[in-house]
Design a protein around this motif. Structure first.
Motif, mmCIF file in Angstrom:
data_model
loop_
_atom_site.group_PDB
_atom_site.id
_atom_site.type_symbol
_atom_site.label_atom_id
_atom_site.label_comp_id
_atom_site.label_asym_id
_atom_site.label_seq_id
_atom_site.Cartn_x
_atom_site.Cartn_y
_atom_site.Cartn_z
ATOM 1 N N THR A 297 99.009 -50.139 -126.444
ATOM 2 C CA THR A 297 98.425 -50.746 -127.636
ATOM 3 C C THR A 297 99.061 -52.110 -127.880
ATOM 4 O O THR A 297 100.266 -52.278 -127.741
ATOM 5 C CB THR A 297 98.650 -49.839 -128.858
ATOM 6 O OG1 THR A 297 98.116 -48.549 -128.554
ATOM 7 C CG2 THR A 297 97.950 -50.390 -130.082
ATOM 8 N N SER B 188 89.540 -51.863 -128.690
ATOM 9 C CA SER B 188 89.718 -50.419 -128.807
ATOM 10 C C SER B 188 88.934 -49.821 -129.964
ATOM 11 O O SER B 188 88.916 -48.613 -130.131
ATOM 12 C CB SER B 188 91.200 -50.084 -128.973
ATOM 13 O OG SER B 188 91.692 -50.634 -130.177
ATOM 14 N N LYS B 189 88.288 -50.653 -130.767
ATOM 15 C CA LYS B 189 87.520 -50.153 -131.907
ATOM 16 C C LYS B 189 86.158 -50.810 -131.957
ATOM 17 O O LYS B 189 85.974 -51.937 -131.516
ATOM 18 C CB LYS B 189 88.253 -50.433 -133.219
ATOM 19 C CG LYS B 189 89.488 -49.599 -133.402
ATOM 20 C CD LYS B 189 90.083 -49.796 -134.772
ATOM 21 C CE LYS B 189 91.310 -48.909 -134.909
ATOM 22 N NZ LYS B 189 91.970 -49.095 -136.188
ATOM 23 N N THR C 111 83.843 -51.456 -127.819
ATOM 24 C CA THR C 111 85.050 -50.888 -127.230
ATOM 25 C C THR C 111 85.031 -51.071 -125.721
ATOM 26 O O THR C 111 84.027 -50.810 -125.063
ATOM 27 C CB THR C 111 85.147 -49.388 -127.572
ATOM 28 O OG1 THR C 111 85.317 -49.263 -128.973
ATOM 29 C CG2 THR C 111 86.308 -48.734 -126.865
ATOM 30 N N ASN D 105 93.005 -54.959 -132.830
ATOM 31 C CA ASN D 105 92.427 -53.693 -132.375
ATOM 32 C C ASN D 105 92.154 -53.728 -130.875
ATOM 33 O O ASN D 105 91.018 -53.653 -130.442
ATOM 34 C CB ASN D 105 91.123 -53.404 -133.126
ATOM 35 C CG ASN D 105 91.345 -53.264 -134.603
ATOM 36 O OD1 ASN D 105 92.318 -52.663 -135.031
ATOM 37 N ND2 ASN D 105 90.461 -53.828 -135.397
ATOM 38 N N CYS D 106 93.206 -53.841 -130.091
ATOM 39 C CA CYS D 106 92.981 -53.892 -128.647
ATOM 40 C C CYS D 106 94.109 -53.219 -127.886
ATOM 41 O O CYS D 106 95.176 -52.945 -128.424
ATOM 42 C CB CYS D 106 92.803 -55.334 -128.178
ATOM 43 S SG CYS D 106 94.277 -56.341 -128.210
ATOM 44 N N PHE D 107 93.812 -52.943 -126.620
ATOM 45 C CA PHE D 107 94.790 -52.430 -125.685
ATOM 46 C C PHE D 107 95.186 -53.568 -124.753
ATOM 47 O O PHE D 107 94.399 -54.465 -124.476
ATOM 48 C CB PHE D 107 94.223 -51.288 -124.842
ATOM 49 C CG PHE D 107 93.820 -50.073 -125.623
ATOM 50 C CD1 PHE D 107 94.665 -49.515 -126.568
ATOM 51 C CD2 PHE D 107 92.595 -49.467 -125.410
ATOM 52 C CE1 PHE D 107 94.303 -48.387 -127.276
ATOM 53 C CE2 PHE D 107 92.220 -48.338 -126.115
ATOM 54 C CZ PHE D 107 93.065 -47.798 -127.055
ATOM 55 N N ILE E 31 93.893 -43.924 -126.794
ATOM 56 C CA ILE E 31 94.482 -44.611 -125.640
ATOM 57 C C ILE E 31 94.561 -43.705 -124.415
ATOM 58 O O ILE E 31 94.318 -44.153 -123.297
ATOM 59 C CB ILE E 31 95.856 -45.231 -125.986
ATOM 60 C CG1 ILE E 31 96.289 -46.165 -124.848
ATOM 61 C CG2 ILE E 31 96.890 -44.165 -126.276
ATOM 62 C CD1 ILE E 31 97.366 -47.135 -125.217
ATOM 63 N N PHE F 152 91.159 -43.549 -122.905
ATOM 64 C CA PHE F 152 90.890 -44.837 -122.267
ATOM 65 C C PHE F 152 91.566 -44.909 -120.898
ATOM 66 O O PHE F 152 90.934 -45.249 -119.897
ATOM 67 C CB PHE F 152 91.386 -45.970 -123.179
ATOM 68 C CG PHE F 152 91.106 -47.344 -122.672
ATOM 69 C CD1 PHE F 152 89.844 -47.905 -122.794
ATOM 70 C CD2 PHE F 152 92.106 -48.098 -122.074
ATOM 71 C CE1 PHE F 152 89.582 -49.185 -122.339
ATOM 72 C CE2 PHE F 152 91.860 -49.380 -121.618
ATOM 73 C CZ PHE F 152 90.598 -49.921 -121.750
#
Length: 140
Positions: A8, A24-25, A29, A39-41, A81, A84
């Protein structure tokens, strides 16, 4: 190819040379990003070649809305996560051995998107010209 790290995003963490980001949202996504957002990986790779393969993979998965099946949440959908990571590694294993063909197809899609964007801009210009031609004959 499991040597990549997915975690994250935290602005306090140090940025490495071979990393990119994925939303990630929301309904976008999995969309690959060059600039991080809250809001990301983070997908951190070992080298530029690995980065290109994973970015292409994410781009293809995002374009085909493959992450939609993994989204949870009723108001703002998001992906966990671990889901993902598992999905990315599963897809990479599926494409293993066909990386060149896959990358070529992704490049073709990107070229088509550039042409689509250029056509959209031309349509906007045509619409604006139509408006100008008519409006100059009208009283204000």
């Amino acid at each position: 190819m499991k040597a990549i790290k997915i975690f994250t995003y935290n602005p306090k963490n140090q940025k490495s040379a071979f990393e990119f980001y994925a939303l990630s949202k929301g309904l976008n996504t999995g969309k690959p990003l060059d600039i991080p957002c809250p809001n990301c990986f983070v997908i951190s790779c070992r080298n530029a070649q690995e980065l290109d393969v994973y970015r292409s993979m994410l781009f293809g998965l995002w374009k085909t809305e493959a992450f939609h099946q993994l989204l949870v949440g009723s108001v703002i959908p998001f992906i966990r996560i671990n889901d993902f990571k598992d999905f990315i590694f599963e897809q990479i294993n599926y494409v293993k051995g066909k990386e060149q063909v896959f990358t070529n197809d992704v490049q073709k899609v990107k070229a088509l998107e550039q042409k689509e964007r250029a056509m959209y801009e031309q349509l906007l210009l045509i619409s604006e010209l139509k408006h100008i031609y008519i409006s100059r004959h009208l009283k204000r």
